[in-house]
Write a protein that holds these residues in place. Structure first.
Motif, short mmCIF file in Angstrom:
data_model
loop_
_atom_site.label_atom_id
_atom_site.label_comp_id
_atom_site.label_asym_id
_atom_site.label_seq_id
_atom_site.Cartn_x
_atom_site.Cartn_y
_atom_site.Cartn_z
N PRO A 15 0.82 -1.21 0.00
CA PRO A 15 0.00 0.00 0.00
C PRO A 15 0.85 1.26 0.00
CG PRO A 15 -0.89 -1.59 1.55
CD PRO A 15 0.38 -2.17 1.00
N GLY A 16 0.44 2.22 -0.78
CA GLY A 16 1.18 3.47 -0.86
C GLY A 16 2.08 3.50 -2.08
N GLN A 17 2.56 2.33 -2.50
CA GLN A 17 3.38 2.29 -3.70
C GLN A 17 2.53 2.62 -4.93
OE1 GLN A 17 5.90 -1.08 -4.42
NE2 GLN A 17 6.48 -1.25 -2.27
N ARG A 18 3.23 3.00 -6.00
CA ARG A 18 2.51 3.36 -7.22
C ARG A 18 2.77 2.35 -8.30
NH1 ARG A 18 1.22 8.62 -5.17
NH2 ARG A 18 -0.33 8.72 -6.82
N LEU A 19 1.75 2.12 -9.08
CA LEU A 19 1.92 1.31 -10.28
C LEU A 19 2.57 2.19 -11.35
CD1 LEU A 19 0.31 -0.85 -8.96
CD2 LEU A 19 -1.30 -0.81 -10.84
N PRO A 20 3.19 1.57 -12.33
CA PRO A 20 3.69 2.35 -13.47
C PRO A 20 2.50 3.03 -14.15
CG PRO A 20 4.59 0.14 -13.50
CD PRO A 20 3.54 0.16 -12.44
N SER A 21 2.77 4.01 -14.97
CA SER A 21 1.69 4.70 -15.65
C SER A 21 1.05 3.77 -16.67
CB SER A 21 2.22 5.94 -16.36
OG SER A 21 2.91 5.57 -17.52
#
Lengths: 257, 257
Positions: A33-39
């Motif tokens: 949680p908190g991490q981002r997926l690539p665009s």
DNA sequence: CGTAGCCTACTGGTCCGACCAGTGCACTAG
DNA sequence: CTAGTGCACTGGTCGGACCAGTAGGCTACG
């Protein structure tokens, strides 16, 4: 006679494969949680699919409450901490589609809250007991502040009990069902003419429940909790449904008629 | 000083509006299960959006278990009867993400099944009683047929009880949690060396539960049901978690040590 | 005349390329 | 050094295109 057993081929859509992969990455902890997926544009490269497909996968993940995306965000979609939102949404839609009655919902709360108290009475820590006391204290203070504050403190008490039960599933279900019930009756509770008397009685009941939990008397705590719930909501439940609720009340052995 | 109170504008995505409209149409009964939605190309006309947007909306609706679409189908997406699939999916993902232990799941089943039996003992109809008897009869027959048949009959018994409880929410949760638990331990149950003895004991326990339900002794039925569940699964629950399960067992008043 | 087989008109699934309105950040002008 | 501007991204939406299925009508054969 039976040759190799062929299984029907399940045609798997591309976006489903993406959902699976991301879901697994989250569940395995590779994405926390908190991490981002690539665009989206990156993802279409990584998965070798078009952006439409990536987007459909993201929509599903979003509907399941696993990620959230925001336009203009320079990062990709954000991995969300688990929330019972998705659970609550499907249960709320269930409540509408299946025509769950208020009686059934309250009955379910009686079951859950009773069990939570039963378990809490045996497993609670001193700290959790203090939380419950603090919540009741806030309930007392809130009698003069109005319904919202009182309700919040009430909720805090039940949450503390649910946490003390040591069962996360109970905890979550308590939360989900309660919010649905409150959504159904909040306005009526807030407008009750004898609101203050109701609050005072509710506080007394909660004190009794707390005492039982403190004494470690699970069955008593459970019985009192169910009774408290019944007293608080029975007035809003159609009379025809009340007997089913009362079936949960006279718990100790069987009360002969 | 406070002029007109402006609310923050919540930018609503197009596909969300579509989801809302279709969802509402289903909940209001304007669309009932079995009916078909117009084709995606029709919908893009009706909503004045592009097909991508329609498709994203359909993905969300599908993820929520409200519709299903099949490629090549000359009709549009099919409106599904409510199923607990979505509920189950979010609860299953919850089980993985939150790290729900087998102990918590079994404990929850003990709570639900116990309450279902308590209610069923007081509310069951003669027909429901017959269903339970039939299920046990099938369990007896299945001892020689193998684990799958036995498990199916076992499930049927618990379903009959849940139905007899008169509470759809209990019924659904029983179903959801059971399928998760079975998914976790099915292989171990099927491979148990003393499988047949287990089955026979389980049948005897179920008979006792049924007797209590027939006699209308709710508390007894509840206690026996919890005990049955415990005996059946305790072996697969880590020893450290078992005390929490046993906290649900010695129900009648409190058993002094 | 009946039926087996093809053909067509759909469906949903996927891809592509484009444009818009936001957002954050670096860079620039004061 | 700061305030402001612009650019390079983001996701949201659009339109058009192609494919692989399906169902049902149509045709041609028996």
């Amino acid at each position: 006679m039976s040759g190799p057993r062929f299984e029907p081929v399940r045609t798997v859509r591309a976006y489903e494969r993406i959902v699976e992969q991301v879901e697994q990455a989250i569940e395995s902890g590779a994405l926390s949680p908190g991490q981002r997926l690539p665009s989206e544009r990156d993802l279409m490269g990584q998965f070798s699919v078009s952006r439409s497909t990536v987007r459909e996968a993201l929509r599903v993940l979003q509907a399941r409450g696993l990620v959230r995306s925001r336009p203009g965000d320079p990062n990709g979609a954000e991995v969300l901490p688990f929330s019972s939102d998705a659970l609550q949404k499907s249960m709320a839609s269930l409540a509408r589609v299946e025509g769950l009655s208020l009686g059934e919902l309250v009955q379910f709360r009686m079951v859950l809250d009773g069990s939570a108290n039963l378990l809490a009475a045996r497993l609670r820590t001193a700290g959790q007991l203090a939380e419950m006391e603090a919540a009741i204290e806030r309930m007392r203070a809130a009698v003069t502040e109005g319904y919202d504050a009182f309700s919040a403190a009430d909720v805090a008490f039940h949450d503390a009990v649910a946490r003390a039960s040591g069962n996360k599933l109970i905890q979550i279900c308590v939360e989900v069902v309660r919010s649905i019930v409150l959504g159904l009756v909040a306005d009526r509770l807030a407008d009750a003419p004898d609101r203050e008397a109701l609050m005072r009685r509710s506080i007394r009941h909660h004190e009794e429940v707390l005492a039982a939990v403190r004494d470690g008397d699970g069955p008593l705590a459970a019985r009192l909790a169910r009774q408290t719930m019944y007293d608080y909501y029975a007035g809003y439940v159609p009379a025809a449904e009340r007997p089913a609720l009362r079936a949960l009340l006279d718990q100790p052995p069987t009360v002969p008629e």
